[in-house]
Design a protein around this motif. Structure first.
Motif, PDB file in Angstrom:
ATOM      1  N   ALA A 230      36.063  38.626 -56.638  1.00  0.00           N
ATOM      2  CA  ALA A 230      36.490  39.925 -55.661  1.00  0.00           C
ATOM      3  C   ALA A 230      36.407  39.700 -54.444  1.00  0.00           C
ATOM      4  CB  ALA A 230      35.653  41.215 -56.031  1.00  0.00           C
ATOM      5  N   ALA A 231      35.666  38.925 -54.029  1.00  0.00           N
ATOM      6  CA  ALA A 231      35.445  38.459 -52.537  1.00  0.00           C
ATOM      7  C   ALA A 231      34.948  36.997 -52.329  1.00  0.00           C
ATOM      8  CB  ALA A 231      34.456  39.286 -51.955  1.00  0.00           C
ATOM      9  N   ALA A 232      35.110  36.419 -51.105  1.00  0.00           N
ATOM     10  CA  ALA A 232      34.701  35.254 -50.790  1.00  0.00           C
ATOM     11  C   ALA A 232      34.383  34.969 -49.488  1.00  0.00           C
ATOM     12  CB  ALA A 232      35.719  34.294 -51.289  1.00  0.00           C
ATOM     13  N   HIS A 233      33.454  34.516 -48.762  1.00  0.00           N
ATOM     14  CA  HIS A 233      33.100  34.067 -47.581  1.00  0.00           C
ATOM     15  C   HIS A 233      32.981  32.433 -47.445  1.00  0.00           C
ATOM     16  CE1 HIS A 233      31.917  38.114 -46.221  1.00  0.00           C
ATOM     17  NE2 HIS A 233      32.050  38.282 -47.509  1.00  0.00           N
ATOM     18  N   GLY A 234      33.594  32.028 -46.465  1.00  0.00           N
ATOM     19  CA  GLY A 234      33.565  30.381 -46.292  1.00  0.00           C
ATOM     20  C   GLY A 234      33.458  30.009 -44.943  1.00  0.00           C
ATOM     21  N   PHE A 235      33.306  28.557 -44.671  1.00  0.00           N
ATOM     22  CA  PHE A 235      33.211  28.080 -43.443  1.00  0.00           C
ATOM     23  C   PHE A 235      33.842  26.777 -43.816  1.00  0.00           C
ATOM     24  CE2 PHE A 235      31.464  25.530 -40.019  1.00  0.00           C
ATOM     25  CZ  PHE A 235      31.590  26.081 -38.922  1.00  0.00           C
ATOM     26  N   VAL A 236      35.068  26.246 -42.925  1.00  0.00           N
ATOM     27  CA  VAL A 236      35.650  25.003 -42.794  1.00  0.00           C
ATOM     28  C   VAL A 236      35.971  24.158 -41.550  1.00  0.00           C
ATOM     29  CG1 VAL A 236      38.076  24.057 -43.414  1.00  0.00           C
ATOM     30  CG2 VAL A 236      37.359  26.067 -44.554  1.00  0.00           C
ATOM     31  N   THR A 237      35.382  22.783 -41.609  1.00  0.00           N
ATOM     32  CA  THR A 237      35.325  21.986 -40.539  1.00  0.00           C
ATOM     33  C   THR A 237      36.584  21.036 -40.702  1.00  0.00           C
ATOM     34  OG1 THR A 237      33.850  20.183 -41.532  1.00  0.00           O
ATOM     35  CG2 THR A 237      32.728  22.102 -40.397  1.00  0.00           C
ATOM     36  N   PHE A 238      37.005  20.616 -39.507  1.00  0.00           N
ATOM     37  CA  PHE A 238      38.122  19.789 -39.506  1.00  0.00           C
ATOM     38  C   PHE A 238      37.897  18.442 -38.829  1.00  0.00           C
ATOM     39  CE2 PHE A 238      39.485  23.987 -39.967  1.00  0.00           C
ATOM     40  CZ  PHE A 238      40.438  24.129 -40.916  1.00  0.00           C
ATOM     41  N   LYS A 239      38.731  17.365 -39.220  1.00  0.00           N
ATOM     42  CA  LYS A 239      38.416  16.140 -38.453  1.00  0.00           C
ATOM     43  C   LYS A 239      38.645  16.212 -36.977  1.00  0.00           C
ATOM     44  CE  LYS A 239      39.582  14.135 -42.903  1.00  0.00           C
ATOM     45  NZ  LYS A 239      40.465  12.850 -43.705  1.00  0.00           N
ATOM     46  N   THR A 240      39.269  17.123 -36.563  1.00  0.00           N
ATOM     47  CA  THR A 240      39.701  17.319 -35.187  1.00  0.00           C
ATOM     48  C   THR A 240      38.412  17.896 -34.425  1.00  0.00           C
ATOM     49  OG1 THR A 240      40.405  19.453 -35.581  1.00  0.00           O
ATOM     50  CG2 THR A 240      41.959  17.632 -35.302  1.00  0.00           C
TER      51      THR A 240
END
Length: 360
Positions: A230-240
């Protein structure tokens, strides 16, 4: 000669696809839907010549088709896109691109092999405020975006219980895969960098609570399945070195529905936001499009004024598909971007299941 389009799926999204295709000068010549009578009713309502109860029949019998639009449950996006591409048709597919990144990779390979356009309905890119903000991102006003926050949150927005939306085998997931638009829009502003790592968690707290049903979607099925988040929380890092925070929900204890991307750049920050009203777009809905800059030692907030767009870019997105085929406009999205987005979503679900960060 005008582009001839066939539509697979006679549901509510057809109205927006039809409007956009016709705005671009295309002709909708066929509708296919396996539900008895659905295609016939759609052709009568929208003034379309041919109705079919199978995709096979439409592709075999409607020889004039140049392109196909796919508006069906998520599970069937990749198989139908592959079938239509192999039949030599350009493809415009509803979101999500597929259930998994691997399916998108196969779709890209086939599209490249037959030399046909493959595009997806990331319609929020086509909103006037999104296009205005993208212009500032591209012309140097914003500089480089260091960080962004993507949010599509609802308090009571589960789109039916026990149907395909809440059945993982058919949908691929819940709120994240349904409301992926702001994740995509944030990546669009950021220049669609290569993802590196994802850390996320999902929550199914209210997924069987009828008090959290939204005013749209499909009828409930008492014997159906409710096995998605029903819900999601997240964190994404990038190669930049860039980072993205995300919050997506159908049902979560928030004040009101919010659809937004906020970012922090090296020269300016920005926000594109829609706060929905009590029942969707009513008199209490609020739209915001702003840039945040420092000028002469002062903090200055610039309001960006754009035309109203009640359909959230859906017709503009469909029109762009036709114009991209004809070479009259650059495509608003690319298969490579869709592949990156699905890799992030795959990693989000993997991280939530394992409780660990996932490298991409």
């Amino acid at each position: 000669m005008s582009i001839k389009v066939g539509v697979i799926g006679a549901g509510g999204m057809l109205q927006y696809h039809a409007a956009g295709f016709r705005q671009a000068g295309a002709e909708i010549v066929a509708v296919a839907d396996p539900a008895p009578g659905a295609a016939a009713r759609a052709t009568e309502k929208w003034g379309i010549a041919n109705a079919y109860e199978s995709v096979d029949a439409m592709l075999a019998e409607c020889a004039e088709l140049d392109a196909v639009s796919i508006i069906v449950p998520n599970k069937f996006h990749a198989p139908l896109a592959l079938q239509c591409l192999k039949a030599g048709k350009h493809v415009f597919c509803e979101k999500p691109p597929a259930l998994k990144a691997a399916e998108v990779e196969e779709m890209i390979a086939v599209a490249d092999s037959v030399g046909k356009k493959l595009m997806f309905n990331f319609n929020n890119r086509a909103r006037p405020e999104s296009q205005a903000m993208k212009g500032y991102c591209d012309d140097g006003t914003v500089g480089s975006i260091n960080s962004a926050q993507a949010k599509w949150i609802r308090r009571t927005g589960i789109p039916g219980f026990g149907g395909w939306f809440t059945t993982k085998e058919l949908s691929g997931g819940g709120a994240v895969i349904d409301l992926l638009h702001m994740i995509d829009l944030a990546l669009y502003f950021m220049g669609y960098p290569e993802p590196a790592h994802v850390l996320a968690n999902t929550f199914d707290t209210f997924i069987t609570d009828r008090g959290f049903k939204g005013p749209w979607g499909i009828p409930d099925r008492a014997d159906g399945t409710n096995n998605v988040e029903a819900a999601a929380h997240g964190f994404v890092t990038f190669k930049t070195g860039q980072v993205l925070t995300l919050q997506v929900s159908w049902a979560e204890m928030v004040k009101r529905e919010e659809v937004s991307v906020v970012f922090q750049g090296t020269k300016a920050g920005g926000k594109v936001e829609r706060l929905f009203g009590r029942d969707g777009l009513d008199e209490t809905a609020i739209d915001t499009c702003e840039l945040y800059v420092q000028e002469n030692g002062n903090s200055v907030n610039r309001t960006i004024v754009t035309p109203a767009c009640e359909d959230m870019g859906r017709s503009n997105s469909a029109r762009n598909f036709i114009e991209a085929i004809e070479g009259k406009a650059a495509a608003l999205n690319t298969p490579d971007q869709a592949h990156k987005l699905m890799k992030i979503i795959d990693a989000l679900y993997e991280s939530a299941a394992s409780g660990k960060p996932v490298s991409i």
